[in-house]
Design a protein around this motif. Structure first.
Motif, PDB file in Angstrom:
ATOM      1  N   THR A  71      63.663  89.175  11.517  1.00 33.67           N
ATOM      2  CA  THR A  71      63.020  89.888  10.410  1.00 33.67           C
ATOM      3  C   THR A  71      62.377  88.907   9.453  1.00 33.67           C
ATOM      4  N   SER A  72      63.091  87.823   9.163  1.00 36.20           N
ATOM      5  CA  SER A  72      62.570  86.811   8.254  1.00 36.20           C
ATOM      6  C   SER A  72      61.270  86.213   8.779  1.00 36.20           C
ATOM      7  N   ILE A  73      61.244  85.814  10.043  1.00 37.69           N
ATOM      8  CA  ILE A  73      60.044  85.189  10.613  1.00 37.69           C
ATOM      9  C   ILE A  73      58.884  86.183  10.647  1.00 37.69           C
ATOM     10  N   GLY A  74      59.174  87.429  11.035  1.00 33.06           N
ATOM     11  CA  GLY A  74      58.120  88.443  11.089  1.00 33.06           C
ATOM     12  C   GLY A  74      57.513  88.722   9.726  1.00 33.06           C
ATOM     13  N   VAL A  75      58.361  88.903   8.724  1.00 35.95           N
ATOM     14  CA  VAL A  75      57.868  89.176   7.368  1.00 35.95           C
ATOM     15  C   VAL A  75      57.149  87.956   6.803  1.00 35.95           C
ATOM     16  N   ASN A  76      57.682  86.765   7.086  1.00 34.47           N
ATOM     17  CA  ASN A  76      57.052  85.526   6.640  1.00 34.47           C
ATOM     18  C   ASN A  76      55.634  85.401   7.203  1.00 34.47           C
ATOM     19  N   LEU A  77      55.506  85.624   8.488  1.00 34.91           N
ATOM     20  CA  LEU A  77      54.212  85.513   9.149  1.00 34.91           C
ATOM     21  C   LEU A  77      53.231  86.561   8.621  1.00 34.91           C
ATOM     22  N   PHE A  78      53.697  87.805   8.497  1.00 35.17           N
ATOM     23  CA  PHE A  78      52.819  88.883   8.026  1.00 35.17           C
ATOM     24  C   PHE A  78      52.360  88.623   6.587  1.00 35.17           C
ATOM     25  N   SER A  79      53.286  88.228   5.713  1.00 34.65           N
ATOM     26  CA  SER A  79      52.935  87.988   4.309  1.00 34.65           C
ATOM     27  C   SER A  79      51.953  86.827   4.182  1.00 34.65           C
ATOM     28  N   THR A  80      52.154  85.776   4.990  1.00 36.25           N
ATOM     29  CA  THR A  80      51.244  84.637   4.958  1.00 36.25           C
ATOM     30  C   THR A  80      49.836  85.043   5.388  1.00 36.25           C
ATOM     31  N   LEU A  81      49.737  85.871   6.412  1.00 37.28           N
ATOM     32  CA  LEU A  81      48.428  86.342   6.876  1.00 37.28           C
ATOM     33  C   LEU A  81      47.740  87.190   5.818  1.00 37.28           C
ATOM     34  N   VAL A  82      48.501  88.049   5.153  1.00 33.15           N
ATOM     35  CA  VAL A  82      47.919  88.886   4.095  1.00 33.15           C
ATOM     36  C   VAL A  82      47.386  88.017   2.960  1.00 33.15           C
ATOM     37  N   LEU A  83      48.174  87.036   2.539  1.00 27.24           N
ATOM     38  CA  LEU A  83      47.744  86.157   1.456  1.00 27.24           C
ATOM     39  C   LEU A  83      46.566  85.276   1.875  1.00 27.24           C
ATOM     40  N   ALA A  84      46.531  84.882   3.142  1.00 29.14           N
ATOM     41  CA  ALA A  84      45.458  84.006   3.614  1.00 29.14           C
ATOM     42  C   ALA A  84      44.133  84.750   3.737  1.00 29.14           C
ATOM     43  N   PHE A  85      44.147  85.937   4.355  1.00 25.36           N
ATOM     44  CA  PHE A  85      42.904  86.681   4.575  1.00 25.36           C
ATOM     45  C   PHE A  85      42.506  87.530   3.369  1.00 25.36           C
ATOM     46  N   ASN A  86      43.473  87.761   2.456  1.00 30.84           N
ATOM     47  CA  ASN A  86      43.176  88.431   1.185  1.00 30.84           C
ATOM     48  C   ASN A  86      42.382  89.720   1.383  1.00 30.84           C
ATOM     49  N   PRO A  87      42.929  90.685   2.149  1.00 28.88           N
ATOM     50  CA  PRO A  87      42.145  91.891   2.477  1.00 28.88           C
ATOM     51  C   PRO A  87      41.771  92.732   1.258  1.00 28.88           C
ATOM     52  N   GLY A  88      42.568  92.662   0.199  1.00 25.00           N
ATOM     53  CA  GLY A  88      42.259  93.449  -0.992  1.00 25.00           C
ATOM     54  C   GLY A  88      41.366  92.742  -1.981  1.00 25.00           C
ATOM     55  N   LYS A  89      40.841  91.553  -1.624  1.00 27.19           N
ATOM     56  CA  LYS A  89      39.983  90.780  -2.521  1.00 27.19           C
ATOM     57  C   LYS A  89      40.650  90.599  -3.891  1.00 27.19           C
ATOM     58  N   ASN A  90      41.833  90.001  -3.852  1.00 29.24           N
ATOM     59  CA  ASN A  90      42.634  89.718  -5.051  1.00 29.24           C
ATOM     60  C   ASN A  90      43.156  90.972  -5.735  1.00 29.24           C
ATOM     61  N   ASN A  91      43.251  92.062  -4.990  1.00 27.46           N
ATOM     62  CA  ASN A  91      43.829  93.295  -5.531  1.00 27.46           C
ATOM     63  C   ASN A  91      45.334  93.078  -5.736  1.00 27.46           C
ATOM     64  N   PRO A  92      45.836  93.221  -6.965  1.00 28.26           N
ATOM     65  CA  PRO A  92      47.273  92.999  -7.205  1.00 28.26           C
ATOM     66  C   PRO A  92      48.177  93.903  -6.369  1.00 28.26           C
TER      67      PRO A  92
END
Length: 406
Positions: free
Chosen positions: A308-329
């Motif tokens: 769970t830790s690795i999966g959430v870590n990887l997913f959160s890193t991808l979200v922060l890297a690709f920034n799909p919300g264009k800095n949407n809080p």
């Protein structure tokens, strides 16, 4: 506001207390909840002090558990203040100058929690005298543990006294003399790296524990710290921005996101490098990793934890890297929260417990924290959050109402 001639160290302390005793109903209710959790932690610790560590989930095989896991993680949170100090003082970023004192407040709270976790892990308070130089058997400089005591307490002093001096000067209506505090700011940068490296050396220097005896331990400690710490600071800054009149520039959040992404990617690369080393050609030294990732002899309490830790870590890193919300809080803040939790899971229980399993005789047990450990931990976290809120509230009032500029 007091007249200038009435302001001294005594009135400074009294005003800090007065400011923190005031606030909205919701804020005071939050304080009461923290106070109740601290009381719960004291009650649980009194039970532990009376009956010893036998009331915890630790045993002869797993002798470090939830306390040391949280200590290890919080050392990284404390070290993350340097990610605000570096842009503010080395690269002269004015926006980071406005928030660096908040990072230092978080560092103080994290360090108090670190020292408290060490104290409770000793079992009872009477054992703490062994760590006092000149009284106990400190064994400095031969003991890495003695080095850890020195660097953690030194970093606590730096992060407490430097901001206190700056705020006191602003409280008295005058700018702080940079010649007096700037050398200590740069010393704290070096010290931030040292607290995490020395803590890593505590584990890395144990050849009988192959799971920790890894040259990547120190660098990965730093990478995970510089991802989780700024993630927490981002969340705190978002709360301050939305609930107070102290506004944070959007560029600060974007720069923190870049710091988090770079650190999180480096952390993941080193994690996957360790996994490759353990499983590409497994030996008997890989037993701890096998237990952690796949379970062993019917014992697999940590298997869902680490995946769970690795999966959430990887997913959160991808979200922060690709920034799909264009800095949407609404996108970035949950990603920071989940990344923080994922690193806490992996760097805490996922790092400490497998180092003891299997035992030298091949025994495998599942460690789970007892109610005593959980309640003491809740109390320690409540203490740390209380300290952080007290420090940040006082700092924001002084910086806003007294015209300070950090």
């Amino acid at each position: 506001m007091r007249p200038l001639h009435e302001k001294n160290l005594r009135t400074f302390v009294l005003d800090v207390i007065k400011w923190n005793l005031k606030g909205s109903f919701g804020f005071q209710l939050f304080r009461l909840v923290l106070l109740a959790l601290i009381g719960l932690g004291i009650f649980a610790y009194s039970h532990q002090a009376r009956y010893g560590l036998s009331v915890t989930g630790m045993n002869d095989i797993v002798s470090w558990g939830f306390y040391i896991s949280n200590f290890t993680f919080l050392v990284g949170v404390a070290a993350a203040a340097v990610m605000l100090i570096l842009p503010a003082y080395v690269f002269h970023d004015p926006e980071f100058h406005r928030v660096v004192i908040i990072g230092e407040g978080v560092a103080v709270g994290a360090l108090v929690m670190c020292l408290t976790f060490i104290t409770v892990d000793l079992g009872g308070p009477l054992q703490a005298w062994h760590l006092i130089p000149g009284i106990g058997l400190f064994n400095f400089p031969s003991s890495i543990l003695a080095w850890d005591v020195v660097v953690i307490n030194g970093y606590l002093l730096l992060n407490a006294l430097v901001p206190a001096y700056i705020l006191y000067c602003h409280y008295k209506g005058r700018p702080a003399d940079e010649r007096k505090y700037r050398p200590f700011v740069f010393l704290s940068i070096f010290w931030a790296f040292s607290i995490h490296m020395v803590t890593a050396f505590l584990y890395q220097g144990l050849p009988a524990r192959p799971f920790w005896n890894n040259p990547l331990m120190g660098p990965r400690f730093l990478a995970s710290a510089f991802a989780a710490g700024p993630a927490l600071i981002t969340l705190i800054l978002a709360v301050i921005h939305s609930s107070t009149t102290y506004k944070i520039d959007r560029s600060v959040f974007n720069k923190l996101r870049l710091i988090i992404v770079i650190s999180a990617i480096i952390n993941l690369l080193m994690l996957f490098s360790e996994i490759f080393k353990e499983f590409y050609f497994p030996t008997h030294h890989s037993s701890s990793a096998v237990y952690l990732f796949f379970g062993m002899d019917g014992h697999g309490a940590l298997v869902p934890w680490i995946w769970t830790s690795i999966g959430v870590n990887l997913f959160s890193t991808l979200v922060l890297a690709f920034n799909p919300g264009k800095n949407n809080p609404k996108v970035l803040l949950p990603a920071c929260l989940f990344l923080f939790i994922a690193i806490w899971m992996e760097k805490g229980i996922g790092l400490i417990v497998p180092g003891f399993l299997p035992s030298p005789l091949g025994e495998v047990v599942d460690y789970l924290p007892s109610w005593v450990e959980l309640c003491v931990t809740f109390g320690v976290f409540a203490l740390g959050i209380t300290i952080v809120t007290w420090l940040i509230r006082a700092a924001l009032i002084i910086e806003q109402d007294y015209g300070g500029s950090h």
